[in-house]
Scaffold this motif. Structure first.
Motif, PDB file in Angstrom:
ATOM      1  N   ASP A 216       0.840  -1.198   0.000  1.00 34.02           N
ATOM      2  CA  ASP A 216       0.000   0.000   0.000  1.00 34.02           C
ATOM      3  C   ASP A 216       0.879   1.254   0.000  1.00 34.02           C
ATOM      4  N   THR A 217       1.674   1.389  -1.051  1.00 38.58           N
ATOM      5  CA  THR A 217       2.715   2.420  -1.070  1.00 38.58           C
ATOM      6  C   THR A 217       2.169   3.841  -0.933  1.00 38.58           C
ATOM      7  N   LEU A 218       1.071   4.141  -1.605  1.00 44.62           N
ATOM      8  CA  LEU A 218       0.540   5.504  -1.527  1.00 44.62           C
ATOM      9  C   LEU A 218       0.007   5.804  -0.126  1.00 44.62           C
ATOM     10  N   ASP A 219      -0.723   4.872   0.453  1.00 44.95           N
ATOM     11  CA  ASP A 219      -1.230   5.074   1.815  1.00 44.95           C
ATOM     12  C   ASP A 219      -0.082   5.240   2.808  1.00 44.95           C
ATOM     13  N   ILE A 220       0.957   4.447   2.631  1.00 45.05           N
ATOM     14  CA  ILE A 220       2.128   4.552   3.503  1.00 45.05           C
ATOM     15  C   ILE A 220       2.810   5.899   3.315  1.00 45.05           C
ATOM     16  N   ALA A 221       2.943   6.333   2.058  1.00 45.92           N
ATOM     17  CA  ALA A 221       3.592   7.618   1.775  1.00 45.92           C
ATOM     18  C   ALA A 221       2.832   8.770   2.426  1.00 45.92           C
ATOM     19  N   ILE A 222       1.511   8.729   2.355  1.00 42.56           N
ATOM     20  CA  ILE A 222       0.698   9.778   2.980  1.00 42.56           C
ATOM     21  C   ILE A 222       0.887   9.767   4.492  1.00 42.56           C
ATOM     22  N   ALA A 223       0.867   8.579   5.075  1.00 45.09           N
ATOM     23  CA  ALA A 223       1.050   8.460   6.523  1.00 45.09           C
ATOM     24  C   ALA A 223       2.436   8.927   6.958  1.00 45.09           C
ATOM     25  N   LEU A 224       3.457   8.624   6.161  1.00 48.46           N
ATOM     26  CA  LEU A 224       4.813   9.063   6.484  1.00 48.46           C
ATOM     27  C   LEU A 224       4.939  10.583   6.379  1.00 48.46           C
ATOM     28  N   THR A 225       4.282  11.177   5.402  1.00 47.58           N
ATOM     29  CA  THR A 225       4.295  12.631   5.248  1.00 47.58           C
ATOM     30  C   THR A 225       3.704  13.294   6.482  1.00 47.58           C
ATOM     31  N   GLU A 226       2.630  12.709   7.004  1.00 45.76           N
ATOM     32  CA  GLU A 226       1.990  13.256   8.203  1.00 45.76           C
ATOM     33  C   GLU A 226       2.821  12.990   9.458  1.00 45.76           C
ATOM     34  N   ALA A 227       3.447  11.821   9.532  1.00 46.01           N
ATOM     35  CA  ALA A 227       4.203  11.442  10.729  1.00 46.01           C
ATOM     36  C   ALA A 227       5.569  12.123  10.815  1.00 46.01           C
ATOM     37  N   HIS A 228       6.159  12.428   9.657  1.00 48.53           N
ATOM     38  CA  HIS A 228       7.510  13.012   9.615  1.00 48.53           C
ATOM     39  C   HIS A 228       7.525  14.213   8.666  1.00 48.53           C
ATOM     40  N   PRO A 229       6.812  15.286   9.023  1.00 45.89           N
ATOM     41  CA  PRO A 229       6.680  16.424   8.101  1.00 45.89           C
ATOM     42  C   PRO A 229       7.980  17.172   7.825  1.00 45.89           C
ATOM     43  N   ASP A 230       8.954  17.074   8.705  1.00 43.88           N
ATOM     44  CA  ASP A 230      10.199  17.826   8.523  1.00 43.88           C
ATOM     45  C   ASP A 230      11.309  17.006   7.881  1.00 43.88           C
ATOM     46  N   VAL A 231      10.987  15.792   7.430  1.00 43.32           N
ATOM     47  CA  VAL A 231      11.994  14.903   6.851  1.00 43.32           C
ATOM     48  C   VAL A 231      11.944  14.991   5.329  1.00 43.32           C
ATOM     49  N   ASP A 232      13.113  15.095   4.711  1.00 39.07           N
ATOM     50  CA  ASP A 232      13.210  15.040   3.255  1.00 39.07           C
ATOM     51  C   ASP A 232      13.345  13.572   2.874  1.00 39.07           C
ATOM     52  N   PRO A 233      12.315  12.977   2.268  1.00 40.73           N
ATOM     53  CA  PRO A 233      12.312  11.537   2.028  1.00 40.73           C
ATOM     54  C   PRO A 233      13.423  11.027   1.114  1.00 40.73           C
ATOM     55  N   GLN A 234      13.984  11.888   0.293  1.00 44.89           N
ATOM     56  CA  GLN A 234      15.037  11.398  -0.599  1.00 44.89           C
ATOM     57  C   GLN A 234      16.336  11.074   0.126  1.00 44.89           C
TER      58      GLN A 234
END
Length: 64
Positions: free
Chosen positions: A5-23
C-alpha cells in the motif's frame, strides 16, 4: 496497511515526519518508520529493497 500500500504509507509518512526530506532517508530507517505507523499490519520479512524504494518514491511525490 500492507507493504504494497505504497501511496497510503507515503501519505502516513508525510503526516508522521513532516520535517523529513524523504530522498535522504535510509532504507533501514524507512522500514522502521513504516512498521511504526498506526494501521500498519504486515510481516517485517515481507519488505524488500524494491518495496522500500517504491514507498520512498511515493513519499517523495507526496512531499512535493
Amino acid at each position: 496497511m500492507k507493504w504494497t500500500d505504497t501511496l497510503d504509507i507515503a501519505i502516513a509518512l508525510t503526516e508522521a515526519h513532516p520535517d523529513v526530506d524523504p530522498q535522504y532517508v535510509r532504507f533501514t530507517d524507512l522500514r522502521e518508520w513504516v512498521m511504526a505507523l498506526d494501521g500498519f499490519d504486515d510481516a517485517p520479512e515481507r519488505s524488500g529493497e524494491k518495496i522500500l524504494e517504491a514507498i520512498q518514491m511515493a513519499w517523495i511525490d507526496e512531499a512535493d
